[in-house]
Motif scaffolding. Structure first.
Motif, short mmCIF file in Angstrom:
data_model
loop_
_atom_site.label_atom_id
_atom_site.label_comp_id
_atom_site.label_asym_id
_atom_site.label_seq_id
_atom_site.Cartn_x
_atom_site.Cartn_y
_atom_site.Cartn_z
N ASN A 1 -3.20 -28.04 -3.66
CA ASN A 1 -3.02 -26.89 -4.14
C ASN A 1 -3.77 -27.07 -4.94
O ASN A 1 -3.40 -27.37 -6.79
N ALA B 1 -8.01 -21.45 -3.36
CA ALA B 1 -6.26 -22.25 -2.09
C ALA B 1 -6.67 -21.37 -1.64
O ALA B 1 -6.85 -22.31 -0.25
N SER B 2 -7.51 -20.74 -1.51
CA SER B 2 -7.30 -19.67 0.24
C SER B 2 -8.79 -20.72 1.33
O SER B 2 -8.90 -20.16 2.04
N SER B 3 -9.27 -21.29 -0.04
CA SER B 3 -11.29 -21.77 0.31
C SER B 3 -10.83 -23.86 0.77
O SER B 3 -11.47 -24.06 1.89
N THR C 1 -9.25 -18.25 -5.34
CA THR C 1 -10.24 -18.28 -4.17
C THR C 1 -10.13 -19.67 -3.77
O THR C 1 -9.92 -20.32 -2.79
N TYR D 1 -9.05 -18.15 -14.03
CA TYR D 1 -7.86 -16.54 -14.04
C TYR D 1 -6.97 -16.50 -13.03
O TYR D 1 -6.60 -15.28 -12.50
N GLN D 2 -7.06 -17.65 -12.07
CA GLN D 2 -5.77 -18.19 -10.92
C GLN D 2 -5.64 -16.63 -9.72
O GLN D 2 -4.89 -16.39 -9.78
N CYS D 3 -7.46 -16.53 -9.32
CA CYS D 3 -7.47 -15.59 -8.67
C CYS D 3 -6.79 -15.91 -7.40
O CYS D 3 -7.17 -15.79 -6.05
N ILE E 1 -6.04 -9.51 -7.99
CA ILE E 1 -6.17 -10.55 -9.05
C ILE E 1 -4.83 -10.17 -9.94
O ILE E 1 -4.33 -10.64 -10.00
N ARG F 1 -20.85 -15.24 -11.02
CA ARG F 1 -22.53 -15.96 -10.45
C ARG F 1 -22.66 -13.99 -9.75
O ARG F 1 -23.66 -14.22 -9.86
N ARG G 1 -17.02 -21.19 -4.27
CA ARG G 1 -16.71 -19.64 -4.25
C ARG G 1 -15.83 -19.04 -5.85
O ARG G 1 -15.56 -18.26 -5.30
N CYS G 2 -15.66 -20.40 -6.43
CA CYS G 2 -15.07 -19.63 -7.11
C CYS G 2 -15.84 -18.41 -8.38
O CYS G 2 -17.14 -18.85 -8.81
N PRO G 3 -14.80 -17.73 -8.46
CA PRO G 3 -15.58 -16.05 -8.71
C PRO G 3 -16.29 -16.50 -10.25
O PRO G 3 -16.59 -15.95 -11.48
N GLN G 4 -15.45 -17.32 -11.44
CA GLN G 4 -15.42 -17.14 -12.79
C GLN G 4 -15.89 -19.07 -12.71
O GLN G 4 -16.42 -19.73 -13.95
N LYS G 5 -17.19 -19.59 -11.80
CA LYS G 5 -17.91 -20.88 -12.09
C LYS G 5 -16.44 -22.18 -12.82
O LYS G 5 -17.36 -22.33 -13.48
N ARG H 1 -7.44 -13.60 -4.72
CA ARG H 1 -8.79 -12.57 -3.91
C ARG H 1 -9.15 -14.27 -2.98
O ARG H 1 -9.26 -15.16 -2.64
N ASP I 1 -16.94 -11.93 -11.96
CA ASP I 1 -17.41 -12.86 -11.07
C ASP I 1 -18.84 -13.36 -12.20
O ASP I 1 -19.58 -12.34 -11.59
N SER J 1 -11.51 -21.36 -17.67
CA SER J 1 -11.77 -19.82 -18.09
C SER J 1 -11.09 -19.70 -16.54
O SER J 1 -11.25 -18.20 -15.93
N THR K 1 -11.36 -15.44 0.25
CA THR K 1 -11.82 -16.57 -0.22
C THR K 1 -12.64 -16.07 0.95
O THR K 1 -14.07 -16.31 1.07
N ARG L 1 -5.43 -24.57 -7.03
CA ARG L 1 -5.20 -23.40 -7.86
C ARG L 1 -3.94 -24.04 -8.75
O ARG L 1 -4.07 -23.91 -9.97
N PHE M 1 -0.23 -18.83 2.69
CA PHE M 1 -2.08 -18.78 3.26
C PHE M 1 -1.70 -17.37 4.30
O PHE M 1 -1.18 -18.09 5.34
#
Lengths: 805, 171
Positions: B50, B37-39, B35, B31-33, A444, A410, B84-88, A471, A408, B29, A473, B52, A496
């Motif tokens: 979607n 999509a679910s956000s 996050t 990596y298809q996690c 992931i 961040r 929320r994207c962990p890969q920014k 992952r 991550d 960047s 949200t 993602r 979902f």
């Protein structure tokens, strides 16, 4: 020093060389050089009869300088130097050059040009040899004692190895008990062993066998001869040099006499103070006087200074049957003198409360893997049952969330590498204890790279653990029925999901332990960008640091599982033992020397030296001069290149020696092309030239190679001198800027070359005559290519005319 | 997901093209996690979008599918995914880059051409109506002044906005 008497030995061994080079001409050329008293020719000189001939000549002809042209000098030089030393000559008075890979092979289609270049190379070697000075082998005493910092699984094993090898070992642990993070994990993957199980030291005479494994507390670990364990202690200062470090330790009081405590627990029973138990990640409370779990080492209670009311209360003092509680103990300061230090400070769980969407610390039923591990441990806060901290009821639906804070950008961009396996292990332990439990892992990527690890993943699927590729949200909380809801997209089914859970387990990132930064600065070693300790070289020296005598092992360099930590620990022990085994550190004297008369108060060299080998010492009232520690100097010469006053010289590569070599290399051309001096570092630069020869690549013979230890040694005026000596172009060839073997040399040379170009421009000389190239060893093809293009570029320019040349 | 016939032939160039656009820099960047999509509030209610998957298609170079499809235009720019994207990955900004690319290729949904026409004629993407004027008065807001069209046209012309035209209707 005696008048130089140079012996020249020409090996004609290489097929290529004998076909291309005119050895008769070379021999008669060498004979006519001043101070050359002997020229011999043979098939080879680096072994057998050839080597005997050198030894014989040194003895009978009283040679005091030896120049050998031999194939594969990096290999043959070792033998030649050894033999010459045996014959009674100082080994630093030998110069070995390679006429095959540096001359005959690359110029095989132009024999006359090759022979001319060979003459220049021979002359350069002879002129350099004449100016070489005998150097000594230095010996420094080293204490046969070692400090190990950190009493987790890595530190304990290193300490045990070293103590059993006969070194005096001091094991310092900042917590009151040994065991570290590993001991809290409950079980280990992939063996499913108890986490506190370690290899039993051979002190246990009664039941030791080849396969002995015991709990930390049964192992008799602290009774190992030569091993002194200091718990509740921290390092406050480190001074001294490799082989002789002085380390100051602050040992916090335990307030309980280690010799008297009988672990009856009466003190904890009467203690009125309760605080959150850090060992169990705040899942329960403990008293102010406590032990973590019954099997701890040392088996002695300890008082939590921050919680205890001391003399206001004294209940434990009164109840203790052996009068072991001593509330007036004071912090002790100790100084340890050790020859080496092994850092085994490990890693810790990242606090995931910063990731607001997962609500750790806010929703009590969101826990970390370590907290779950504590619950699984039957000595843990829940006696082995998996509960929801909010209600203390059994958790029947559990969701794991992977990569929390790791991978991550961040927070922590790295993959902590062990969390997938930890979650699989914990999920299976939960599932096997109660097969009715609904377990889901949101991931992931599942990373199971170790031996048996993929089988672990297989078994988890077989047990009915569910895997969702996504992952989450957010973790939400429904207050009505106190349920957690994990919001996630399953990428495989494109659905979902809102997973309902009683307990959500975060597989948190692993980060360096607190205090890592401070410790690194005390030890004078570096950290990687991720904050873990930086090893000297990940491939070849994974347990060593830039500072001699300071070693690393276990999770201190990066998160590791127990088997890898073990491996690392034993490896570090071997390196530390090797370092101190003879009780002395032997090194050669190719070190920097400072001329006190010219050295003046600036701080360039001490700041620049990558090995911390230079310090300033007071000379006169407010006059300071630099001083080189010969023990720590690695002989790169970067300080020489840094000194603005030319007050530093490197032995064996003095400016006079280099200048003589330069002039000689430029003295014979033999080609119609402009002469180029290629100043190559002894690491990747010079070996790239070797490898271009070995690969039979061709480049023009006007390119002449001069070796320096590191391109960082270059001074700008030296580059200008090369032009003065007759070079039409100068190539500086060093390692990649991020792969310099001396860390900062090659990037510094790059900057210096830029500066020199500006200067050349000022003088009306084309700056393109000077270039820096950064190669790695195997890039022989690139060397041949740049040598060719540089030549072509210079051919287009009109010849350089300098007044003095 | 649509079948990516262009993945091999034009994959690299399309990825490079997007990465060189303002907003598209961080695309690779991912990596298809999932996050994002679910956000995503849109993905929750519509199968047509979607985030993602749009990013995935961009990475694979499925240029036609993305630029001709309508998914791209369904992002509501709430920036949940980006936060929320962990890969920014600047996901919403990547969509803007992709939209610009689509428009450059002449693919512009009707509503966007209406917006742009309104902007160029009156300086407003939503035309004023009696209803809106009355609403403003009800809320105690002053009546809207007409936009300074001379200045606006200069800006629209300097930025090349006035040259954006749709060539055909997206499917």
């Amino acid at each position: 020093m005696d008048e130089p008497k140079v012996g020249v030995f020409l090996s004609e061994g290489g097929n290529q060389s004998s076909k291309v080079l005119d050895y008769d001409a070379l021999a008669s050329f060498a004979k006519n050089v001043a101070k050359v008293v002997l020229v011999e020719r043979a098939k080879e000189f680096w072994r057998g009869d050839g080597l005997k001939a050198i030894v014989n000549a040194v003895k009978t002809k009283k040679l005091n300088r030896v120049v050998v042209a031999e194939r594969l000098p990096k290999l043959s030089e070792v033998n030649i130097v050894k033999a010459v030393e045996k014959a009674g000559l100082n080994p630093f008075l030998v110069e070995v050059i390679d006429l095959e890979d540096h001359c005959a092979r690359p110029h095989r289609n132009k024999p006359a040009e090759a022979t001319a270049k060979a003459k220049a190379m021979l002359l350069a070697a002879i002129e350099r040899a004449k100016l070489l000075e005998p150097l000594e082998k230095l010996e420094f005493p080293a204490l046969k004692s070692i400090l190990v910092i950190g009493g987790g699984i890595a530190g304990m094993q290193t300490a045990e190895d070293l103590a059993e090898l006969g070194f005096e070992v001091q094991l310092v642990e900042k917590e009151p008990f040994l065991g570290g993070l590993a001991s809290r994990a409950g079980r280990f993957f992939p063996t499913d062993d108890c986490a506190i199980c370690i290899q039993a030291p051979s002190t246990d005479v009664k039941s030791i066998t080849h396969t002995s494994r015991k709990c930390v507390y049964r192992s008799g670990f602290t009774e190992i001869q030569n091993l002194n364990v200091l718990t509740n202690s921290k390092i406050t200062a480190v001074e001294g040099v490799p082989g002789n470090y002085r380390v100051t330790i602050e040992k916090k009081p335990r307030y309980v006499d280690e010799q008297k405590c009988i672990r009856c627990n009466l003190c904890a029973e009467v203690c009125p103070v309760e605080v959150p138990d850090d060992y169990n990640v705040k899942l329960k409370k403990r008293k102010a006087i406590y032990i973590n779990i019954p099997e701890v080492y040392p088996p002695v209670y300890v008082i939590d200074e921050k919680a205890c009311k001391f003399h206001e209360c004294e209940k434990c003092v009164k109840v203790c049957p052996t009068k072991a509680v001593e509330l007036d103990q004071k912090t002790e300061k100790k100084t340890l003198n050790v020859g080496a230090i092994v850092v085994a400070t490990g890693f810790e769980e990242y606090d995931p409360s910063v990731i607001k969407e997962y609500h750790y610390g806010e929703y009590p039923d969101v826990v970390t893997n370590l907290q779950l591990a504590r619950m699984i441990d039957c000595f843990g806060p829940t006696g082995g049952s998996i509960i929801r901290p909010s209600t203390r009821e059994p958790a029947k639906r559990i969701v794991f969330v992977q990569c929390v804070g790791s991978r991550d950008r961040r927070w922590n961009p790295w993959c902590s590498s062990i969390c997938c396996m930890i979650s699989l292990k914990n999920a299976m332990l939960v599932k096997s204890a109660d097969p009715e439990t609904d377990v889901t892992i949101c991931y992931i990527d599942i990373r199971t790279t170790g031996r048996e690890h993929e089988y672990y993943y297989e078994r988890a699927r077989d047990m009915g653990i569910k895997f969702v590729k996504g992952r989450p949200t957010e973790i939400a909380h429904d207050p009505e029925d106190n349920t957690l809801i994990v919001d996630v997209e399953d990428a495989v089914s494109r659905k979902f999901l809102e997973l309902e859970a009683d307990l959500v387990v975060l597989a948190t990132s692993m980060v360096p332990t607190q205090g890592t930064k401070e410790l690194a600065s005390m030890l004078g070693i570096e950290l990687e960008q991720d904050g873990f300790f930086k090893e000297y070289n990940a491939k070849l020296r994974p347990t060593e640091t830039k500072r001699k005598g300071i070693f690393l092992c276990g999770g201190a360099t990066f998160p590791k599982d127990a088997p890898t930590s073990s491996l690392h620990a034993h490896s570090a022990a071997l390196k530390a033992a090797k370092f101190l085994s003879t009780g002395k550190i032997v090194k050669d004297q190719k070190t920097a020397v400072i001329d006190d008369e010219y050295c003046g108060d600036c701080e360039f060299c001490p700041v620049t030296c990558p090995y911390g080998a230079i310090s300033l010492v007071q000379k006169g009232e407010d006059h300071f001069v630099a001083q080189v520690s010969e023990l720590q100097c690695e002989g790169c010469g970067i300080c020489v290149g840094t000194c603005p006053l030319n007050a530093i010289e490197l032995r064996h590569y003095r400016p006079s020696q280099m200048l003589a070599q330069m002039k000689a290399l430029m003295s014979v051309n033999g080609t119609s092309k402009p002469l180029i001096l290629a100043i190559c570092c002894s690491e990747c630069g010079h070996t790239a030239v070797d490898s271009s020869g070995m690969a039979m690549l061709e480049y023009p013979a006007n390119v002449r190679v001069m070796k320096v230890p590191c391109t960082g040694i270059l001074q700008i005026h030296q580059i200008l001198e090369a032009f003065k000596a007759g070079a039409q172009g100068v190539m500086v060839v060093g390692c990649k800027t991020d792969g310099c073997h001396y860390e900062v040399g090659s990037p510094k040379a790059k900057k210096k070359v830029e500066l020199a170009k500006m200067l050349l421009k000022e003088y009306g000389i084309e700056p393109e005559r000077l270039e820096m190239f950064n190669l790695v060893y195997i890039e022989g093809d690139k060397f041949a290519e740049v040598a060719q293009t540089m030549t072509e570029k210079l051919e287009k320019m009109s010849p350089l005319q300098l007044s003095s040349s | 997901m649509a079948h990516g016939k262009t993945a091999k032939s034009s994959g690299k160039t399309f990825l490079e093209e997007v990465r060189h656009m303002l907003g598209g820099e961080t695309l690779a960047s991912c990596y298809q996690c999932g996050t994002c999509a679910s956000s995503c509030p849109v993905a929750r209610v519509s199968e047509r979008f979607n985030p993602r998957e749009v990013i995935r298609q961009s990475l694979l170079g499925e240029k036609e599918e993305i630029l001709f499809g309508d998914a791209l235009w369904l992002c509501c720019s709430c920036y949940n995914c980006q936060e929320r994207c962990p890969q920014k990955v600047e996901i919403a900004d990547v969509f803007y880059a992709l939209r610009n690319l689509a428009i450059r290729e002449g693919k512009m949904p009707n509503i966007y051409s209406e917006f742009s026409a309104g902007l160029m004629s009156e300086g407003k993407i939503v035309p004023m109506s009696k209803f809106l004027e009355k609403k403003r008065a009800d809320y105690g807001l002053p009546p809207l002044k007409p936009a300074n069209m001379d200045t606006l046209r200069k800006i629209l012309s300097a930025t090349g906005f006035d040259k954006l035209k749709k060539k055909e209707e997206p499917q």
